[in-house]
Design a protein around this motif. Structure first.
Motif, PDB file in Angstrom:
ATOM      1  N   ARG A 244       0.755  36.133 -39.514  1.00  0.00           N
ATOM      2  CA  ARG A 244       1.333  35.095 -38.656  1.00  0.00           C
ATOM      3  C   ARG A 244       0.566  35.066 -37.335  1.00  0.00           C
ATOM      4  O   ARG A 244       0.569  36.027 -36.583  1.00  0.00           O
ATOM      5  N   PHE A 302       6.480  41.116 -38.149  1.00  0.00           N
ATOM      6  CA  PHE A 302       6.380  40.243 -39.307  1.00  0.00           C
ATOM      7  C   PHE A 302       7.254  40.747 -40.453  1.00  0.00           C
ATOM      8  O   PHE A 302       7.834  39.957 -41.202  1.00  0.00           O
ATOM      9  N   ARG A 307       7.828  34.262 -41.422  1.00  0.00           N
ATOM     10  CA  ARG A 307       7.252  33.049 -40.827  1.00  0.00           C
ATOM     11  C   ARG A 307       7.841  32.726 -39.454  1.00  0.00           C
ATOM     12  O   ARG A 307       7.236  31.990 -38.680  1.00  0.00           O
TER      13      ARG A 307
END
Length: 329
Positions: A244, A302, A307
Motif C-alpha cells: 500500500r 498493512f 487497503r
C-alpha cells in the motif's frame, strides 16, 4: 553487530535490526528532557500541512523528546490542531503575503527567528510540505547555510530536494546532510549531477558515484529496496514493507532519519568507535535504522488495515515495531 560494507561498488544487505539495537538509547532515570533528541522540521505552507506533521510526530513516536515545526502563518494553526505535542513556530513567509520592498527585511527576520532556536536542535528536516514559493525557498536556503555553519545535521526531503537540486552548494561537501529522494526526485538529481539517465542495472554503483560527486553527502534512494550511500559505502534495506503506497510515508522516513542519526551521532561521540562494526558514518547508520523501522511499521499497519492503510496508521505502529526490536525493559 554486522552491517555490510560496499565491496568493489556492489551493495549488500544491511543488518538494520542490529543497528537499531545498538543506537536506540536505554531508559535512564538520570536523563533529562532533551537528551533523547530535539528535532525541527522546516516546512508547511497554505497547501501542505500534513507532511510536516507526519515528519515531526514520527520523531516523537520513535522517542525524541521534543519536536518543532517552523512553518508559514497560514499553516501553523492547522498543524497545531493535529497535535498539542508539537512546538509550532509560524515564522516562514510566502511572497504573496509581502511587498517587493519588504522582502529583504522580512528575509532577515525569518532567519533571525529560526536562528535563535538553532543551537538547541540535534537535526533539521528540511522540505516536508514546504512548497515552491521562490521567496520562501530563498529564506530556507539561508536557514540551511546557517545550520551548516553550526554543524547541525540536515535531512532533506520533498520540496527541499527541489531546492537543493537547483542549488547543490547548499549540501555539497557537507557530511551531515542526508537526501531522501523518491524515484522522480532521484531522476532529477542524476540528470543534474551525472548528466545521464537512471541506470537500474547498476543502481548501487550509480548511487555511489552520485554521492561522491555531491561531496560525500548521504543519499537514501527510496524504492522497492532502499539503497543508501555516502560515496564510500553502499547499503541496501530490502525488508518487505507494504504494498500500500499511501502518500506521506516519505515524511515518516525523514523524521525517522533525523532522530536515528541523532542517536547514532551520540553513540559515536560517547564511545569514540563505529558502533562495533556498523558503518562509521552516523548519517548512514541513521538512514539504515529509519528505513528498517518504517518498513516494519508499514508491514504491521498493512496487516491490520489492508487497503484502508493510511500514513497515520503506520505512524501508530512505529512504537510497537520498535518495541519488538528494542524492548524498553
Amino acid at each position: 553487530m554486522q552491517a555490510i560494507k560496499c565491496v568493489s561498488g556492489s551493495a549488500l544487505e544491511a543488518d538494520g535490526q542490529s543497528i537499531l539495537r545498538a543506537i536506540v538509547p536505554t531508559f535512564d532515570p538520570f536523563r533529562y528532557k532533551g537528551q533523547a533528541g530535539k528535532v525541527a522540521v522546516i516546512g508547511g505552507c497554505r497547501e501542505y500541512t500534513g507532511a510536516p506533521y507526519f515528519a515531526a510526530i514520527s520523531a516523537l513516536k520513535i522517542g525524541a523528546d521534543l519536536s518543532h515545526v517552523f512553518c508559514t502563518k497560514d499553516a501553523a494553526g492547522v498543524i497545531k490542531s493535529y497535535s498539542p505535542e508539537l512546538i509550532v513556530h509560524p515564522v516562514l513567509e510566502e511572497s504573496y503575503n509581502i511587498r517587493d520592498d519588504e522582502k529583504s527585511i522580512i528575509s532577515s527576520k525569518v532567519l533571525a527567528d529560526v536562528a535563535k532556536w538553532m543551537e538547541r536542535f540535534d537535526c533539521l528536516v528540511v522540505g516536508p510540505g514546504l512548497g515552491r514559493d521562490p521567496f520562501l525557498l530563498d529564506c530556507v536556503s539561508e536557514i540551511m547555510k546557517h545550520a551548516r555553519q553550526l554543524n547541525i545535521p540536515i535531512v532533506v526531503d520533498g520540496d527541499g530536494l527541489f531546492l537543493v537540486t537547483n542549488n547543490l552548494d547548499l549540501v555539497s561537501g557537507y557530511p551531515l546532510a542526508v537526501l531522501t529522494p523518491n524515484v522522480n526526485e532521484y531522476k532529477r538529481l542524476v540528470e543534474k549531477v551525472l548528466d545521464c539517465e537512471i541506470n537500474d542495472q547498476d543502481a548501487p554503483e550509480q548511487l555511489l558515484s552520485l554521492a561522491r560527486r555531491v561531496g560525500g553527502i548521504t543519499i537514501l534512494r527510496k524504492g522497492k529496496c532502499d539503497i543508501i550511500s555516502d560515496g564510500e559505502t553502499v547499503h541496501v534495506v530490502s525488508v518487505f514493507g507494504s504494498p500500500r503506497r499511501c502518500g506521506g510515508q516519505g515524511d515518516i522516513l525523514s523524521g525517522s532519519v533525523a532522530i536515528f542519526s541523532s542517536w547514532a551521532r551520540q553513540q559515536n561521540l560517547a564511545t569514540g568507535d563505529n558502533l562495533r562494526g556498523s558503518p562509521s558514518n552516523p548519517m548512514v547508520v541513521g538512514s539504515i535504522a529509519a528505513s528498517t523501522l518504517l518498513r516494519k511499521a508499514a508491514s504491521t499497519a498493512f496487516g491490520k488495515k489492508k487497503r484502508a492503510t493510511l500514513t497515520t496508521d503506520i505512524i501508530e505502529c512505529l512504537g510497537i515495531s520498535l518495541e519488538e526490536i528494542c524492548p524498553a525493559s
